[in-house]
Design a protein around this motif. Structure first.
Motif, PDB file in Angstrom:
ATOM      1  N   THR A   1      -5.321  -3.061  -6.819  1.00 56.61           N
ATOM      2  CA  THR A   1      -4.421  -2.919  -5.671  1.00 56.61           C
ATOM      3  C   THR A   1      -5.184  -2.983  -4.354  1.00 56.61           C
ATOM      4  OG1 THR A   1      -2.927  -1.572  -7.000  1.00 56.61           O
ATOM      5  CG2 THR A   1      -2.656  -1.451  -4.631  1.00 56.61           C
TER       6      THR A   1
ATOM      7  N   TYR B   1      -6.438  -6.534  -3.802  1.00 60.50           N
ATOM      8  CA  TYR B   1      -5.354  -7.451  -3.453  1.00 60.50           C
ATOM      9  C   TYR B   1      -4.924  -7.267  -2.006  1.00 60.50           C
ATOM     10  CZ  TYR B   1      -0.930  -9.950  -3.645  1.00 60.50           C
ATOM     11  OH  TYR B   1       0.097 -10.815  -3.391  1.00 60.50           O
ATOM     12  N   ARG B   2      -4.800  -6.009  -1.575  1.00 60.82           N
ATOM     13  CA  ARG B   2      -4.372  -5.730  -0.200  1.00 60.82           C
ATOM     14  C   ARG B   2      -5.347  -6.263   0.839  1.00 60.82           C
ATOM     15  NH1 ARG B   2      -2.814   0.416  -1.053  1.00 60.82           N
ATOM     16  NH2 ARG B   2      -0.850   0.137  -2.141  1.00 60.82           N
TER      17      ARG B   2
ATOM     18  N   LYS C   1      -4.202 -13.002  -1.031  1.00 58.64           N
ATOM     19  CA  LYS C   1      -2.859 -12.485  -0.823  1.00 58.64           C
ATOM     20  C   LYS C   1      -1.858 -13.602  -0.512  1.00 58.64           C
ATOM     21  CE  LYS C   1      -0.823  -8.417   1.286  1.00 58.64           C
ATOM     22  NZ  LYS C   1      -0.998  -7.343   2.237  1.00 58.64           N
ATOM     23  N   ALA C   2      -2.298 -14.593   0.235  1.00 62.42           N
ATOM     24  CA  ALA C   2      -1.406 -15.704   0.573  1.00 62.42           C
ATOM     25  C   ALA C   2      -1.021 -16.492  -0.677  1.00 62.42           C
ATOM     26  CB  ALA C   2      -2.085 -16.619   1.587  1.00 62.42           C
ATOM     27  N   LYS C   3      -1.928 -16.574  -1.629  1.00 52.77           N
ATOM     28  CA  LYS C   3      -1.667 -17.312  -2.869  1.00 52.77           C
ATOM     29  C   LYS C   3      -1.056 -16.415  -3.940  1.00 52.77           C
ATOM     30  CE  LYS C   3      -5.884 -19.919  -2.145  1.00 52.77           C
ATOM     31  NZ  LYS C   3      -7.215 -20.178  -2.687  1.00 52.77           N
ATOM     32  N   LYS C   4      -0.923 -15.128  -3.632  1.00 51.74           N
ATOM     33  CA  LYS C   4      -0.468 -14.139  -4.603  1.00 51.74           C
ATOM     34  C   LYS C   4      -1.385 -14.132  -5.821  1.00 51.74           C
ATOM     35  CE  LYS C   4       4.313 -13.842  -3.237  1.00 51.74           C
ATOM     36  NZ  LYS C   4       5.685 -13.752  -3.650  1.00 51.74           N
ATOM     37  N   ALA C   5      -2.690 -14.116  -5.526  1.00 52.67           N
ATOM     38  CA  ALA C   5      -3.695 -14.127  -6.587  1.00 52.67           C
ATOM     39  C   ALA C   5      -4.811 -13.156  -6.233  1.00 52.67           C
ATOM     40  CB  ALA C   5      -4.264 -15.526  -6.752  1.00 52.67           C
TER      41      ALA C   5
ATOM     42  N   ASP D   1     -12.505 -11.171  -4.051  1.00 47.45           N
ATOM     43  CA  ASP D   1     -11.740 -10.034  -3.517  1.00 47.45           C
ATOM     44  C   ASP D   1     -12.267  -8.723  -4.100  1.00 47.45           C
ATOM     45  OD1 ASP D   1     -10.121 -11.829  -2.168  1.00 47.45           O
ATOM     46  OD2 ASP D   1      -8.559 -11.813  -3.697  1.00 47.45           O
TER      47      ASP D   1
END
Length: 129
Positions: free
Chosen positions: A58, A61-62, A67-71, A76
């Motif tokens: 989490t 991801y944040r 985040k733009a690719k939802k990956a 990261d």
């Protein structure tokens, strides 16, 4: 509590933990200090591990670029481990990836610096009589 964790998910029932308890038991028994493992301790270790992985994912991801690719990407996770004080202990386990050419360049620069330092020490280290 332990019975729910050991139960199979064949009937579509919700399990208490997702990680395989047999694998966690093997990892725990690999420590020479551990002789036997209580079932409740096994389930709690599995749940704590799941919560930790969820927290790491989490946070990564944040604050990550995926985040733009939802990956969620390795970079990261590595940058979160490096930037977060609470996750700093993972920095050696999740190092940032660099290209081999950049690494070789860094090694070359480090060697040159060491050679310069050695050269300065031998020049100043001589005692004149």
């Amino acid at each position: 509590m332990a019975d729910a964790a050991v139960g199979k998910d064949k009937c579509g029932e919700q399990r208490l933990v997702s990680l395989p308890l047999s694998r966690i038991r093997v990892i725990m028994k690999s420590s020479p200090e551990v002789s036997s493992i209580n079932q409740e301790a096994l389930v709690l270790t599995a749940k704590a591990t799941e919560l930790f992985v969820q927290y790491l994912a989490t946070c990564s991801y944040r604050h990550g670029s995926g985040k733009a690719k939802k990956a969620l990407t390795y970079s990261d996770l590595a940058s979160t481990a490096e930037d977060s004080e609470t996750l700093q202990f993972l920095a050696d386990i999740l190092p940032k990836k660099i290209l081999a050419s950049k690494y070789l360049k860094m090694l070359k620069e480090k060697r040159e610096e060491e050679e310069e330092d050695d050269g300065e020490e031998s020049d100043t280290g001589e005692v004149l009589a």
